[in-house]
Design a protein around this motif. Structure first.
Motif, PDB file in Angstrom:
ATOM      1  N   SER A  76       0.879  -1.135  -0.019  1.00 23.05           N
ATOM      2  CA  SER A  76       0.028   0.155   0.127  1.00 23.05           C
ATOM      3  C   SER A  76       0.820   1.121   0.050  1.00 23.05           C
ATOM      4  O   SER A  76       0.518   2.436  -0.272  1.00 23.05           O
ATOM      5  N   ALA A 119      -1.112   1.197  -6.271  1.00 24.17           N
ATOM      6  CA  ALA A 119      -2.443   1.341  -6.111  1.00 24.17           C
ATOM      7  C   ALA A 119      -3.351   1.781  -7.390  1.00 24.17           C
ATOM      8  O   ALA A 119      -4.375   1.440  -7.639  1.00 24.17           O
ATOM      9  N   ARG A 127      -5.999   4.355  -0.295  1.00 18.85           N
ATOM     10  CA  ARG A 127      -5.127   3.951   0.659  1.00 18.85           C
ATOM     11  C   ARG A 127      -5.292   4.848   1.768  1.00 18.85           C
ATOM     12  O   ARG A 127      -5.837   6.016   1.854  1.00 18.85           O
TER      13      ARG A 127
END
Length: 484
Positions: free
Chosen positions: A398, A404, A417
């Motif tokens: 992450s 992402a 996130r």
């Protein structure tokens, strides 16, 4: 103050959380893995204990007054690991871990021995689960099997060493194939199928209930009160859900830790073994969850980092925060076999599409995309009825805005996130420790973290990624015969 510890595969993380729910301090200790034979993955159980105690020592040395105020402790842990104890409470051999694939033959044997397995446990027999490991030990190490007095999961062994009590929570126990997941109790039928009985199992509690009290000598060591409670805790994914506030049916997240998970909360036991989806108890009473699991998510990037002798951050930096479209190279992230949707311990990783002009950046991008494609497989395995329209992103992966965005483009849904996403399991454990100590309302404690950034599918890339995904899906069946 409340303390949460995550007993992971690569290390132990500890967090101190105050009454406002904010993280005050963190500490971590690394762990080593052993691979003594192909498909094997083991760890020394006492290394978990040393790392856990060492992490709390580190916190106490820097924040002594905060540690002294700790009222409740929660544990999160890597799931499925078989920690075999003799009558003296000591390990009989190294623990056999979740990513160990040696027991694939025993999985078929267990399915044949126990036709009711799927209905009771809600899951296929997979080498990563605990029960097939015991059949392997019985066959290949009978002198060890005969001496087994108790079987504990990793965090339960750490709790035993911290408290003197052998206790397990429902969410972690659901990953053994010995739990009646719908009824939330050990199954004598499933235990009998592996030559065990109820006496080999620890006592069960819910994740938010009191499991045991911290041993007096450790309370004195860290300057704590005498009545510090250690909660039931949770398996790492359920603990991450608690840390994310995923406690309402339909809540979902994507974890890019060492392994990868697409997680969805359910209000009832919802097994789906035909698609290799896991159905487990959640860490709170009256809740369950489904998971699609990939065995090498961030581990795939870590592997590439090791092969290229370059830190992961340095590999990612040249790509920036977005890419125009898919890499011409395709990567299968089956470095340790795969669970969902293939249930194939022998599956192996692969690159396809390499050319003389292929550069490092294209290979790095292919690894990120291969994991995202595997996550899409997991999402598909959960079914269109899952209702997952967005996911929070947690785990070491992450940290990467690029990853992402790739996940959003590949999955076709927004990806968020979140704050403290890298310590979600330890934070969730701390929250369970608090609930055990205070008996507060979980809805008031298990709140959602602040979203730091949101990534939506890009129209300019979504169609190309959809085509790339369907091409990628052809690789596993084409290369299956080459798996070792």
């Amino acid at each position: 103050m409340y303390l949460g510890m995550d007993i992971g595969t690569s290390g132990v993380k500890a967090v101190l959380v105050n009454e406002a729910g904010a993280i005050v301090a963190t500490a971590a200790r690394e762990l080593a893995l052993s691979h003594p034979a192909p498909l094997w993955s083991e760890q020394d159980p006492d290394a978990w204990v040393d790392a856990a105690i060492g992490a709390i020592d580190d916190l106490a040395s820097v924040h002594p007054s905060d540690v002294a105020q700790v009222r409740g402790i929660g544990l999160s842990g890597q799931m499925h690991g078989a920690t075999l104890l003799g009558e003296d409470g000591r390990p009989l051999r190294p623990a056999i871990l979740w990513n160990d694939g040696r027991s694939h033959v025993e999985c078929k044997e267990l399915e044949a021995r126990c036709p009711s397995l799927h209905a009771i446990a809600g899951n296929l027999a997979m080498p990563g689960f605990t029960a097939p490991k015991l059949l392997w030990v019985a066959r290949h190490e009978p002198e060890i099997f005969e001496r087994v007095a108790k079987v504990l999961l990793p965090k339960a062994y750490v709790r035993y060493r911290l408290t003197g009590e052998m206790v397990e929570d429902m969410s972690d126990a659901a990953g053994t194939l010995w739990l009646d997941v719908g009824q939330r109790r050990w199954s004598a039928v499933l235990l009998h199928a592996t030559g065990l009985d109820l006496h080999h199992m620890p006592r069960l509690v819910e994740g938010s209930e009191i499991g045991a009290a911290l041993a007096p000598e450790l309370s004195r060591r860290w300057g704590m009160a005498k009545d510090v409670m250690v909660a039931g805790g949770a398996g790492d994914c359920a603990a991450s859900a608690i840390g994310l506030g995923a406690i309402t049916p339909g809540d979902a997240f994507l974890s890019l830790g060492t392994s990868g998970v697409v997680f969805r909360v359910t209000d009832s036991f919802a097994p789906a073994p035909a698609s290799a989806v896991h159905a487990f108890c959640h860490a709170l009473p009256g809740l369950w969850h489904q998971m699609g699991v990939m065995l090498a998510a961030a581990a795939s990037l870590a592997w590439l980092s090791g092969v290229m002798a370059t830190p992961a951050a340095a590999l990612l930096a040249p790509l920036g925060e977005t890419v125009r479209g898919p890499s011409p190279v395709k990567f299968l992230p089956y470095l340790d076999g795969e669970r969902t949707p293939h249930n194939d311990a022998a599956a192996s990783g692969a690159f396809a599409g390499l050319r003389g002009a292929t550069g490092r950046d294209q290979i790095v991008q292919a690894v990120l995309e291969g994991v995202a494609f595997a996550a899409r497989d997991n999402l598909a395995a959960l079914g269109n009825a899952s209702g997952i329209t967005e996911v929070d992103l947690v785990g070491g992966g992450s940290r990467s805005a690029l990853w992402a965005q790739i996940c959003a483009d590949v999955l076709g849904i927004p990806v968020h996130r979140v704050e403290e996403g890298e310590v979600g399991a330890a934070l969730g454990a701390a929250r369970l420790g608090r609930l055990a100590a205070t008996n507060e309302n979980p809805a008031q404690i298990c709140t959602r973290p602040r979203r730091l950034a949101s990534f939506t599918p890009r129209a300019s890339a979504e169609a190309a990624y959809d085509e790339a995904y369907h091409q990628w899906r052809k690789l596993y069946p084409a290369l299956k015969e080459f798996s070792l």
